[in-house]
Design a protein around this motif. Structure first.
Motif, PDB file in Angstrom:
ATOM      1  N   PHE A 452       0.813  -1.222   0.000  1.00  0.00           N
ATOM      2  CA  PHE A 452       0.000   0.000   0.000  1.00  0.00           C
ATOM      3  C   PHE A 452       0.845   1.271   0.000  1.00  0.00           C
ATOM      4  O   PHE A 452       0.298   2.372   0.050  1.00  0.00           O
ATOM      5  CB  PHE A 452      -0.925   0.004   1.216  1.00  0.00           C
ATOM      6  N   SER A 453       2.158   1.126  -0.056  1.00  0.00           N
ATOM      7  CA  SER A 453       3.028   2.306  -0.028  1.00  0.00           C
ATOM      8  C   SER A 453       2.756   3.252  -1.187  1.00  0.00           C
ATOM      9  O   SER A 453       2.871   4.472  -1.048  1.00  0.00           O
ATOM     10  CB  SER A 453       4.502   1.865  -0.059  1.00  0.00           C
ATOM     11  N   THR A 454       2.376   2.683  -2.321  1.00  0.00           N
ATOM     12  CA  THR A 454       2.137   3.516  -3.502  1.00  0.00           C
ATOM     13  C   THR A 454       0.924   4.426  -3.342  1.00  0.00           C
ATOM     14  O   THR A 454       0.743   5.378  -4.096  1.00  0.00           O
ATOM     15  CB  THR A 454       1.963   2.618  -4.751  1.00  0.00           C
ATOM     16  N   PHE A 455       0.086   4.134  -2.341  1.00  0.00           N
ATOM     17  CA  PHE A 455      -1.108   4.951  -2.115  1.00  0.00           C
ATOM     18  C   PHE A 455      -0.911   6.002  -1.020  1.00  0.00           C
ATOM     19  O   PHE A 455      -1.848   6.716  -0.677  1.00  0.00           O
ATOM     20  CB  PHE A 455      -2.296   4.061  -1.724  1.00  0.00           C
ATOM     21  N   TRP A 457       0.318   8.881  -0.863  1.00  0.00           N
ATOM     22  CA  TRP A 457       0.050  10.271  -1.186  1.00  0.00           C
ATOM     23  C   TRP A 457      -1.419  10.633  -0.940  1.00  0.00           C
ATOM     24  O   TRP A 457      -1.772  11.815  -0.780  1.00  0.00           O
ATOM     25  CB  TRP A 457       0.391  10.544  -2.651  1.00  0.00           C
ATOM     26  N   MET A 458      -2.287   9.605  -0.860  1.00  0.00           N
ATOM     27  CA  MET A 458      -3.719   9.851  -0.738  1.00  0.00           C
ATOM     28  C   MET A 458      -4.144  10.380   0.629  1.00  0.00           C
ATOM     29  O   MET A 458      -5.282  10.823   0.786  1.00  0.00           O
ATOM     30  CB  MET A 458      -4.498   8.558  -1.030  1.00  0.00           C
ATOM     31  N   ASP A 468       4.182  10.529  -7.715  1.00  0.00           N
ATOM     32  CA  ASP A 468       3.586   9.539  -6.816  1.00  0.00           C
ATOM     33  C   ASP A 468       2.261   9.026  -7.365  1.00  0.00           C
ATOM     34  O   ASP A 468       1.958   7.840  -7.287  1.00  0.00           O
ATOM     35  CB  ASP A 468       3.365  10.154  -5.431  1.00  0.00           C
ATOM     36  N   VAL A 469       1.480   9.941  -7.929  1.00  0.00           N
ATOM     37  CA  VAL A 469       0.191   9.554  -8.507  1.00  0.00           C
ATOM     38  C   VAL A 469       0.407   8.651  -9.709  1.00  0.00           C
ATOM     39  O   VAL A 469      -0.300   7.655  -9.897  1.00  0.00           O
ATOM     40  CB  VAL A 469      -0.619  10.795  -8.906  1.00  0.00           C
ATOM     41  N   CYS A 472       1.143   5.207  -8.757  1.00  0.00           N
ATOM     42  CA  CYS A 472      -0.094   4.574  -8.298  1.00  0.00           C
ATOM     43  C   CYS A 472      -0.930   4.087  -9.484  1.00  0.00           C
ATOM     44  O   CYS A 472      -1.498   2.994  -9.452  1.00  0.00           O
ATOM     45  CB  CYS A 472      -0.896   5.564  -7.452  1.00  0.00           C
ATOM     46  N   HIS A 475       0.556   0.937 -10.807  1.00  0.00           N
ATOM     47  CA  HIS A 475       0.261  -0.176  -9.900  1.00  0.00           C
ATOM     48  C   HIS A 475      -1.156  -0.698 -10.122  1.00  0.00           C
ATOM     49  O   HIS A 475      -1.391  -1.915 -10.191  1.00  0.00           O
ATOM     50  CB  HIS A 475       0.436   0.275  -8.448  1.00  0.00           C
ATOM     51  N   LEU A 476      -2.115   0.227 -10.254  1.00  0.00           N
ATOM     52  CA  LEU A 476      -3.496  -0.163 -10.491  1.00  0.00           C
ATOM     53  C   LEU A 476      -3.646  -0.840 -11.852  1.00  0.00           C
ATOM     54  O   LEU A 476      -4.423  -1.786 -12.007  1.00  0.00           O
ATOM     55  CB  LEU A 476      -4.413   1.059 -10.403  1.00  0.00           C
TER      56      LEU A 476
END
Length: 566
Positions: A452-455, A457-458, A468-469, A472, A475-476
């Motif tokens: 969940f590190s990639t999220f 920034w949320m 960062d977005v 993400c 990743h999705l």
């Protein structure tokens, strides 16, 4: 068969508006006669009410009031006045629950309103005391709350479910909470859909209860997450090799028992000591009174001992704190007893018992604060991960410095003066081992959360960075979720501008349960606009006995139909 007793129904109240529900379903209260005039309807129903109206007492009351007011004042007028009274009673019932007031307080409130507002027709007709208020809450507002939630849940695609037990004596209560995202309502929503007591709190019972509740609410196919206490009943420990013996699901639970893993590396079982001391005193008045005498002797104030549950992590810190407050008296008490519990005798004979308690107090104060943060209802996985990272950093620093509080260092220095160097060295080694065990256990739980590190920034603690977005979005994409990066870039640009000015707004990510987002004033307006709910408030169907009677009548009708068929 004996004749069935009659009850005071909605039909009778409409036909005889000068009566209202009495103390039970078989009687009515006359609003014309002196307060507290109850008429039994169990024998003839409407005939009993007519008979009372023909009595000299009732006629005298009518004549007495007619000299100062019109007879119509005794009737609850339909239309706006009736709606206003029902609305007031419903709003006051909501107000009572929202502010955690006692239902009993409404006995006073109902009377006070008439005295405080003598010129108000609504106040004069307000008659919601303890029994009626409770009936409005349980029979009208609560079902409405659930109905509104059910309507909202029809539109969602995915949701998460969570539960936790709350023991009230021998009764085990389990609320079921649903969390989902609804952009129309402002983001993440949290709703309560069920509260039920279970015969026990085993993994099998909890899992069955959740499964049945989800199925009943048509959420079985929508539920993708389960959250709960980080106890073995829910998740089966770190190894996850106890299939079928826990209520494990997709989302890793909040880490809450790392302190106890670390405490297991020291030679004193502090959890067990706290539990034994509580059990020793909590139902024995003679022992408690004797302990109070020891408190006077050592000149400290007596405080009741606190209990700790192995699945309620937040109870450990206050239990340790209370034990430290009472330590001199407890030590003197148990060491003076002829046959104290062996475990407690050994504990208080240990020269380092108090020092271990003070160090655990220091460690638990840090965990206690962070666990409270994680248990807030508006926590996201990103915020939880950030909190765990903070705990990890603190533990690393404490381990590298073999940190001990000044209080602990002062006690250790005194022990070294007393020639207990060996015990002091062992304590220092135990402190280092405790930090190592906590870190090891924490890291095992944090590893699966790296996904969940990639999220991160949320959480919007800072304005979002496009890199960062973009990571993400990639990743999705690997997970089969397609995102239009062109449109997303423009939206992120606007979001960045917005968060630069609004990221400190406390209401930015607020959440509420069911009607929790309504003030009492808002709920009053809500009632005025909801004729169906006002009908429930004014109806006798809100009382538990009314539902029971309906069931009995239905059963009688079915039995009668069976007899005719036979």
């Amino acid at each position: 068969m004996p004749k069935r007793k009659c009850s005071f129904t909605d039909e009778l109240q409409k036909k005889f508006p000068t009566y209202r529900p009495g103390r039970d379903k078989w009687e009515a209260e006359c609003t014309v006669c002196k307060a507290g005039t109850y008429v039994s309807v169990s024998n003839k129903g409407a005939g009993d009410l007519k008979a009372h109206m023909d009595t000299e007492k009732h006629k005298k009351a009518v004549r007495g009031e007619s000299s100062s007011a019109k007879l119509t004042e005794f009737f609850v007028r339909s239309g706006k006045t009736e709606d206003a009274v029902n609305t007031a009673e419903g709003a006051m019932a909501f107000h009572t629950v929202k502010h955690h007031n006692s239902y009993r307080s409404m006995n006073c409130t109902s009377t006070l309103l008439k005295k405080a507002f003598p010129d108000s027709d609504i106040a004069k007709k307000f008659s919601s005391a303890r029994t009626k208020t409770e009936a409005i809450v349980n029979g009208a507002i609560a079902p409405q709350s659930v109905e509104v939630t059910h309507e909202a849940l029809k539109e969602i695609q995915y949701c998460g479910v969570s539960t936790d037990g709350s023991n009230h004596g021998a009764v085990k209560i389990f609320p079921v909470i649903i969390q989902y995202f609804d952009w129309k309502k402002g983001g993440v929503q949290t709703k309560l859909i069920e509260v039920k007591d279970t015969p026990n709190e085993t993994a099998e019972t909890i899992a069955k209860y959740l499964t049945e509740t989800l199925a009943k609410n048509n959420l079985s196919e929508k539920c993708i997450v389960f959250t709960g206490d980080n106890c073995n009943t829910n998740f089966g420990g770190i190894r996850r090799d106890e299939a079928g013996k826990n209520v494990f699901a997709n989302l890793k639970s909040l880490l809450q028992n790392k302190t106890l893993i670390g405490a297991g590396t020291i030679e004193i079982d502090i959890e067990n000591i706290i539990f034994k001391i509580y059990q020793y005193f909590h139902i024995y008045t003679v022992r408690t009174e004797s302990l109070k005498e020891y408190c006077d002797f050592v000149e400290i104030d007596y405080r009741r001992m606190l209990s700790h549950s192995k699945t309620r992590w937040l109870s450990l810190f206050p239990s340790i704190e209370r034990m430290l407050q009472m330590f001199p008296a407890l030590k003197a008490y148990f060491l003076s007893q002829q046959k104290p519990p062996i475990a407690l005798k050994r504990f208080f004979e240990n020269d380092f018992a108090e020092i271990y308690l003070w160090h655990m107090h220091t460690l638990m104060s840090m965990f206690h604060t962070h666990i409270q943060e994680m248990e807030q209802e508006n926590m996201s996985i990103m915020e939880v991960k950030k909190i765990l990272n903070n705990i990890h950093t603190i533990l690393l620093q404490r381990k590298s410095n073999n940190y001990m509080s000044l209080k602990v260092k002062g006690l250790l220095a005194q022990k070294r003066k007393d020639g207990l160097d060996k015990g002091c060295d062992q304590f220092c080694a135990d402190v280092h081992g405790m930090y190592s065990a906590c870190l090891e256990y924490l890291e095992k739980w944090m590893t699966p959360m790296e996904e969940f590190s990639t999220f991160m920034w949320m959480d919007l603690s800072e304005p979002p960075n496009w890199n960062d977005v973009e990571a993400c979005i990639k990743h999705l994409g690997e997970k089969g979720v397609s995102v239009d990066d062109v449109k997303c870039f423009d939206q992120v640009t606007n979001l960045r501008k917005f968060t630069e000015t609004c990221n400190h707004d406390e209401e930015f990510s607020g959440l509420q349960y069911n009607f929790k987002d309504m003030s009492c004033k808002d709920f009053h307006a809500y009632l005025l606009s909801n004729r169906k709910l006002l009908g429930k408030i004014s109806s006798t169907a809100k009382y538990g006995w009314a539902n029971k009677e309906d069931e009995e009548e239905k059963q009688d009708e079915e039995e009668k139909q069976d007899e005719e068929d036979n």
